[in-house]
Design a protein around this motif. Structure first.
Motif, PDB file in Angstrom:
ATOM      1  N   GLY A  75       0.677  -1.106  -0.015  1.00 15.04           N
ATOM      2  CA  GLY A  75       0.007  -0.039   0.076  1.00 15.04           C
ATOM      3  C   GLY A  75       0.941   1.051   0.134  1.00 15.04           C
ATOM      4  O   GLY A  75       0.487   2.343   0.765  1.00 15.04           O
TER       5      GLY A  75
ATOM      6  N   ARG B 156       0.054  -5.264   7.420  1.00 11.18           N
ATOM      7  CA  ARG B 156       0.193  -3.982   6.517  1.00 11.18           C
ATOM      8  C   ARG B 156       0.853  -2.914   7.279  1.00 11.18           C
ATOM      9  O   ARG B 156      -0.076  -2.035   7.678  1.00 11.18           O
ATOM     10  CB  ARG B 156      -0.919  -3.670   5.476  1.00 11.18           C
ATOM     11  CG  ARG B 156      -1.042  -4.943   4.605  1.00 11.18           C
ATOM     12  CD  ARG B 156      -2.207  -5.198   3.752  1.00 11.18           C
ATOM     13  NE  ARG B 156      -2.645  -3.930   3.150  1.00 11.18           N
ATOM     14  CZ  ARG B 156      -2.488  -3.591   2.120  1.00 11.18           C
ATOM     15  NH1 ARG B 156      -1.860  -4.111   0.979  1.00 11.18           N
ATOM     16  NH2 ARG B 156      -3.204  -2.355   1.589  1.00 11.18           N
TER      17      ARG B 156
ATOM     18  N   GLU C 284      -0.722   0.777   6.736  1.00 16.64           N
ATOM     19  CA  GLU C 284      -1.997   1.306   6.997  1.00 16.64           C
ATOM     20  C   GLU C 284      -1.937   1.512   8.604  1.00 16.64           C
ATOM     21  O   GLU C 284      -3.114   2.288   9.104  1.00 16.64           O
ATOM     22  CB  GLU C 284      -3.041  -0.107   6.954  1.00 16.64           C
ATOM     23  CG  GLU C 284      -3.221  -0.105   5.568  1.00 16.64           C
ATOM     24  CD  GLU C 284      -4.189  -1.406   5.382  1.00 16.64           C
ATOM     25  OE1 GLU C 284      -4.539  -2.112   6.144  1.00 16.64           O
ATOM     26  OE2 GLU C 284      -4.328  -1.610   4.026  1.00 16.64           O
TER      27      GLU C 284
ATOM     28  N   THR D 191       5.976   5.673   1.167  1.00  8.64           N
ATOM     29  CA  THR D 191       4.777   6.224   1.039  1.00  8.64           C
ATOM     30  C   THR D 191       4.430   7.223   0.485  1.00  8.64           C
ATOM     31  O   THR D 191       3.485   7.874   0.417  1.00  8.64           O
ATOM     32  CB  THR D 191       4.098   6.046   2.635  1.00  8.64           C
ATOM     33  OG1 THR D 191       5.094   6.796   3.388  1.00  8.64           O
ATOM     34  CG2 THR D 191       4.118   4.792   3.023  1.00  8.64           C
TER      35      THR D 191
END
Ligand SMILES: *Cc1c(COP(=O)(O)O)cnc(C)c1O
Length: 385
Positions: free
Chosen positions: A67, A183, A186, A214
């Motif tokens: 992510g 994860r 998150e 990120t």
């Protein structure tokens, strides 16, 4: 393509097909350089340290699975960690969780100290204590959860909140869990690193590292460091990792199912003094781990009672293999104080609880009855009568 369900993303995520031929697997672009159509006219690639299509497919895949906005593939987990630590400047201090991979400790203690980047060992398990350890020179926290080798659990969200209030970067080594089980982004992490040598590769046949950023700013800096320092993952190894990641979900389901049974067996076996496994409801990290991860993973540490000779235990194993590393399909066992964590000075090892009697088990995907039978006969053979 992006997919909501991780089982599908593992197989089809990133760049999973070849535009030109339709090959369902990413080709191995075994090339160092690329033809230019004229001066300054590149077709997107110029030199394979800077960019290679096979490596790029892997990098896009891990970015998607974690992510983040961009992924970076390196020749080992330590090369990935080294690239991430290269973001810092002389005078900066990094807080590391008190159970951290021995090599991470070593690279800070013996390499980055030459460049004026220092570290302190932090009690990240205890966010209130962690908060008091943030001096003005601290620029980042580097943690593992569950951490190696005592499987201590850090509340990643709580630590990230405190860290971000103080302007620190949060770096999480997610090797033990993988994005299939946890994860960190998150939960607030800014950068995730992996030894992809372990579960992501999954077959003990490749040494590799990954980092995920990120923000575009971090991605730009890491791309610059990766290209400048050059510890990139070769095309064939990138292909092997993509192939390994496709089966991560089914492998981990079995790893964890076996680990839960092995942990229960060890916890109930009278010869075993202590089991460290955050998947056991009696473990001190169980509640926090359950909030932030799918389950307790497949790494277990344990200690035998005083009247057991661990040298004899290791020698008596027939199926479970004595070796460094973890996360492969085969069950592996190691002795942290003389193997994976030997680079940590004895007084620090003692302080954080890495005793000479500690045994670390990476539970494989063999038939669980065979694994348990081997552990049992080796423990029994180790009894000093
Ligand atoms: C193995 C390992 C590393 C180092 O990775 P290499 O691929 O061996 O360089 C870093 N962190 C953890 C948690 C590891 O288990």
């Amino acid at each position: 393509m992006s997919y909501d369900n991780i089982e599908t993303a593992l197989i089809h995520g990133g760049i999973s097909t070849d535009e030109r031929t339709g090959a369902v697997n990413v080709p191995i672009y075994q090339t160092s350089t690329y033809k230019q159509d004229g001066l300054g006219k590149m077709r997107g690639y110029e030199y394979s340290r800077t960019g290679n299509p096979t490596r790029e497919a892997l990098e896009a895949l891990i970015a998607q699975l974690e992510g983040g906005v961009a992924g970076f593939a390196f020749g080992s987990g330590m090369a990935a960690t080294t690239a991430v630590l290269s973001l810092f400047n002389a005078g900066d201090r990094i807080l590391i969780s008190n159970n951290v991979y021995g090599g991470t400790f070593r690279v800070l203690d013996k390499v980055f100290n030459h460049f004026g980047i220092t570290y302190s060992i932090s009690d990240t398990e205890n966010p209130e204590v962690f908060k008091t350890q943030i001096t003005p020179d601290v620029k980042a926290v580097f943690l593992e959860s569950p951490a190696n080798p005592l499987m201590t659990v850090t509340d990643i969200r709580a630590v990230a909140e405190i860290a971000h209030e103080k302007g620190l970067l949060v770096i999480v080594d997610n090797t033990f869990m993988t994005p299939y089980l946890q994860r960190p982004i998150e939960l607030g992490a800014d950068i995730v690193v992996h030894s992809a040598t372990k579960y992501l590769g999954g077959h003990s046949d490749v040494v590799a590292g990954l980092a995920v950023a990120t923000t575009d700013d971090l991605a730009k800096k890491l791309a610059f460091i990766q290209n400048s320092t050059g510890g990139v993952l070769p095309p064939f190894d990138s292909f092997l990792l993509i192939r390994g990641i496709k089966t991560l979900g089914v492998r981990l389901d079995r790893h964890v199912e076996n680990a839960e049974k092995a942990a229960r067996f060890l916890a109930d076996y009278p010869a075993v003094k202590q089991v460290y496994y955050p998947g056991l409801p009696t473990d001190k990290g169980y509640e926090i781990n359950r909030r932030q991860a799918k389950n307790g993973g497949a790494m277990i540490s344990f200690e035998l009672r005083e009247n057991y000779d661990i040298k004899r235990f290791f020698k008596s194993l027939k199926l479970v293999t004595l070796a460094e590393s973890l996360g492969g399909v085969e069950s592996l066992v190691c002795h942290p104080s003389t193997m994976t964590h030997a680079s940590i000075p004895e007084e620090i090892r003692k302080k954080v609880g890495i005793t000479d009697g500690l045994i670390r088990l990476s539970v494989g995907i063999e038939n669980i009855d065979d694994i348990l039978a081997d552990l049992k006969q080796a423990i029994d053979a180790a009894e000093v009568k």
